[in-house]
Design a protein around this motif. Structure first.
Motif, PDB file in Angstrom:
ATOM      1  N   LEU A   1       0.904  -1.205  -0.204  1.00  9.77           N
ATOM      2  CA  LEU A   1      -0.107   0.102   0.037  1.00  9.77           C
ATOM      3  C   LEU A   1       0.872   1.257   0.016  1.00  9.77           C
ATOM      4  O   LEU A   1       0.666   2.038  -0.842  1.00  9.77           O
ATOM      5  CB  LEU A   1      -0.974   0.175   1.288  1.00  9.77           C
ATOM      6  CG  LEU A   1      -2.167  -1.005   1.229  1.00  9.77           C
ATOM      7  CD1 LEU A   1      -2.732  -0.994   2.573  1.00  9.77           C
ATOM      8  CD2 LEU A   1      -2.908  -0.905  -0.042  1.00  9.77           C
ATOM      9  N   LEU A   2       1.872   1.234   0.789  1.00  6.19           N
ATOM     10  CA  LEU A   2       2.751   2.222   0.695  1.00  6.19           C
ATOM     11  C   LEU A   2       3.602   2.690  -0.440  1.00  6.19           C
ATOM     12  O   LEU A   2       3.760   3.905  -1.086  1.00  6.19           O
ATOM     13  CB  LEU A   2       3.912   2.363   2.179  1.00  6.19           C
ATOM     14  CG  LEU A   2       3.041   2.550   3.417  1.00  6.19           C
ATOM     15  CD1 LEU A   2       4.223   2.328   4.537  1.00  6.19           C
ATOM     16  CD2 LEU A   2       2.576   3.722   3.637  1.00  6.19           C
TER      17      LEU A   2
ATOM     18  N   LEU B   1       9.907  10.179   1.318  1.00  6.09           N
ATOM     19  CA  LEU B   1       8.671   9.372   1.361  1.00  6.09           C
ATOM     20  C   LEU B   1       9.182   7.705   1.652  1.00  6.09           C
ATOM     21  O   LEU B   1       8.513   7.388   2.131  1.00  6.09           O
ATOM     22  CB  LEU B   1       7.980   9.257  -0.146  1.00  6.09           C
ATOM     23  CG  LEU B   1       7.078  10.683  -0.487  1.00  6.09           C
ATOM     24  CD1 LEU B   1       6.622  10.563  -1.837  1.00  6.09           C
ATOM     25  CD2 LEU B   1       6.034  10.717   0.857  1.00  6.09           C
ATOM     26  N   ILE B   2      10.333   7.611   1.006  1.00  2.00           N
ATOM     27  CA  ILE B   2      10.766   6.124   1.089  1.00  2.00           C
ATOM     28  C   ILE B   2      11.230   6.087   3.010  1.00  2.00           C
ATOM     29  O   ILE B   2      10.791   4.998   3.225  1.00  2.00           O
ATOM     30  CB  ILE B   2      12.026   5.935   0.546  1.00  2.00           C
ATOM     31  CG1 ILE B   2      11.715   5.690  -1.109  1.00  2.00           C
ATOM     32  CG2 ILE B   2      12.808   4.735   0.818  1.00  2.00           C
ATOM     33  CD1 ILE B   2      12.804   5.695  -1.912  1.00  2.00           C
ATOM     34  N   VAL B   3      11.687   7.002   3.233  1.00  3.30           N
ATOM     35  CA  VAL B   3      12.096   6.958   4.761  1.00  3.30           C
ATOM     36  C   VAL B   3      10.937   6.945   5.416  1.00  3.30           C
ATOM     37  O   VAL B   3      10.933   5.844   6.530  1.00  3.30           O
ATOM     38  CB  VAL B   3      12.998   8.284   5.302  1.00  3.30           C
ATOM     39  CG1 VAL B   3      13.257   8.248   6.653  1.00  3.30           C
ATOM     40  CG2 VAL B   3      14.236   8.185   4.529  1.00  3.30           C
ATOM     41  N   ILE B   4       9.962   7.650   5.154  1.00  8.86           N
ATOM     42  CA  ILE B   4       8.661   7.664   6.206  1.00  8.86           C
ATOM     43  C   ILE B   4       8.020   6.309   5.886  1.00  8.86           C
ATOM     44  O   ILE B   4       7.513   5.733   6.973  1.00  8.86           O
ATOM     45  CB  ILE B   4       7.564   8.776   5.591  1.00  8.86           C
ATOM     46  CG1 ILE B   4       8.300   9.995   5.942  1.00  8.86           C
ATOM     47  CG2 ILE B   4       6.318   8.586   6.218  1.00  8.86           C
ATOM     48  CD1 ILE B   4       7.462  11.419   5.525  1.00  8.86           C
ATOM     49  N   SER B   5       8.163   5.660   4.989  1.00  2.81           N
ATOM     50  CA  SER B   5       7.213   4.373   4.401  1.00  2.81           C
ATOM     51  C   SER B   5       8.099   3.455   5.166  1.00  2.81           C
ATOM     52  O   SER B   5       7.652   2.483   5.629  1.00  2.81           O
ATOM     53  CB  SER B   5       7.285   4.138   2.945  1.00  2.81           C
ATOM     54  OG  SER B   5       6.442   5.237   2.374  1.00  2.81           O
ATOM     55  N   PHE B   6       9.440   3.428   5.276  1.00  6.24           N
ATOM     56  CA  PHE B   6      10.368   2.523   5.932  1.00  6.24           C
ATOM     57  C   PHE B   6      10.077   2.558   7.344  1.00  6.24           C
ATOM     58  O   PHE B   6       9.717   1.227   7.800  1.00  6.24           O
ATOM     59  CB  PHE B   6      11.642   2.817   5.529  1.00  6.24           C
ATOM     60  CG  PHE B   6      12.752   1.891   6.685  1.00  6.24           C
ATOM     61  CD1 PHE B   6      13.089   0.714   6.318  1.00  6.24           C
ATOM     62  CD2 PHE B   6      13.306   2.580   7.599  1.00  6.24           C
ATOM     63  CE1 PHE B   6      13.765  -0.200   7.088  1.00  6.24           C
ATOM     64  CE2 PHE B   6      14.175   1.823   8.484  1.00  6.24           C
ATOM     65  CZ  PHE B   6      14.131   0.545   8.109  1.00  6.24           C
ATOM     66  N   LEU B   7      10.046   3.700   8.038  1.00  2.57           N
ATOM     67  CA  LEU B   7       9.543   3.965   9.552  1.00  2.57           C
ATOM     68  C   LEU B   7       8.124   3.187   9.989  1.00  2.57           C
ATOM     69  O   LEU B   7       7.886   2.540  10.649  1.00  2.57           O
ATOM     70  CB  LEU B   7       9.572   5.315   9.877  1.00  2.57           C
ATOM     71  CG  LEU B   7      10.929   5.878   9.773  1.00  2.57           C
ATOM     72  CD1 LEU B   7      11.021   7.263  10.174  1.00  2.57           C
ATOM     73  CD2 LEU B   7      12.052   4.880  10.656  1.00  2.57           C
TER      74      LEU B   7
END
Length: 268
Positions: free
Chosen positions: A34-35, A72-78
């Motif tokens: 989803l992310l 966005l990748i960092v936020i999605s990873f967290l």
């Protein structure tokens, strides 16, 4: 440690709530999908709208897009790691009756995952380097030299064998870090390096054993090709992993020899 008993115990724990355990176990995978879709369509919408190009110098629009993508990748990873930690805590709580996640646990979990990834890359370089070297030699001989079919075949077979050996060593070595999440739940230690060190210490003389235990589920994982078994396989394999960790942590009770005669020393 009887592996069959561990698997039967895991089956008993998920027997009446298989679908619920499936949803919790598959939640990290759903979150990743989803992310990833949300990030992709957000960037595409931003590009089509021309918002950044209209408000910033067009020379730097690609750099800005890269920065936004990285954020966005960092936020999605967290977010994914938080969901993953919650999923693991749910299975752990089923075994031990604890369902509590602290912010310090989450930070340590993320740090451990990053360090484990770097360790995985490092070990991959070590174990796959011989295969890469022989493969490079094979490509060079095939394109620039004329050593014949037998030499090329020998190099090809050697590269395949080295790849298989490297994969086996890589698989077993990474089991040294499999106990990090378990230690995070059971101990107060929050230093990621110390958690990894304790995981290595705990897995001493158990890496090969746990590797074979993990390989015993290959048949179940292969059955997921038909999609339907996934509903049972994900909770079953995850619960088996946690029952193994908990069983390993139990201290063996030493049966003391009974006292037959007890002679008290007389005081003079």
């Amino acid at each position: 440690m009887d592996k069959t008993c561990l698997k039967l115990d895991a089956k008993r724990k998920i027997h009446k709530n298989i679908f619920r355990f499936f949803l919790v176990g598959a939640l990290p995978f759903f979150t990743i999908i989803l992310l990833a879709l949300a990030d992709f369509y957000f960037i595409r919408a931003l590009e089509k709208s021309g918002f950044l190009i209209e408000n910033f110098v067009s020379l730097y629009d690609k750099v800005i897009y890269l920065i936004i993508s990285a954020i966005l990748i960092v936020i999605s990873f967290l977010l994914t790691e938080f969901v993953g930690l919650y999923s693991q805590m749910y299975f752990w709580g089923t075994v031990n009756g604890k369902h509590k996640i602290t912010f310090s646990q989450y930070l340590s979990y993320v740090a451990v995952k990053v360090i484990r990834f770097l360790l995985s890359v490092s070990w991959s370089v070590v174990y796959y380097f011989p295969c890469i070297a022989v493969s490079g030699l094979l490509i060079y001989c095939y394109r620039y030299e004329n050593y014949g079919f037998n030499v090329n075949l020998t190099l090809f077979v050697s590269a395949v064998i080295l790849f298989i050996i490297g994969s086996i060593f890589q698989f077993v070595t990474m089991k040294r870090y499999s106990f990090c999440t378990f230690l995070l739940f059971t101990q107060k230690e929050r230093n990621p390096l110390k958690i990894i060190a304790k995981s290595i210490e705990l897995s001493e003389n158990h890496c090969v054993e746990y590797a074979f235990y993990s390989l015993s589920f290959v048949g179940w994982v292969a059955s997921c090709v038909f999609v339907v078994p996934i509903v049972y396989v994900i909770p079953y394999v995850t619960m088996c992993r946690w029952t193994y960790f908990c069983n390993m942590n139990k201290k063996e009770v030493v049966n003391e020899k009974p006292i037959i005669f007890y002679i008290q020393k007389r005081e003079v």
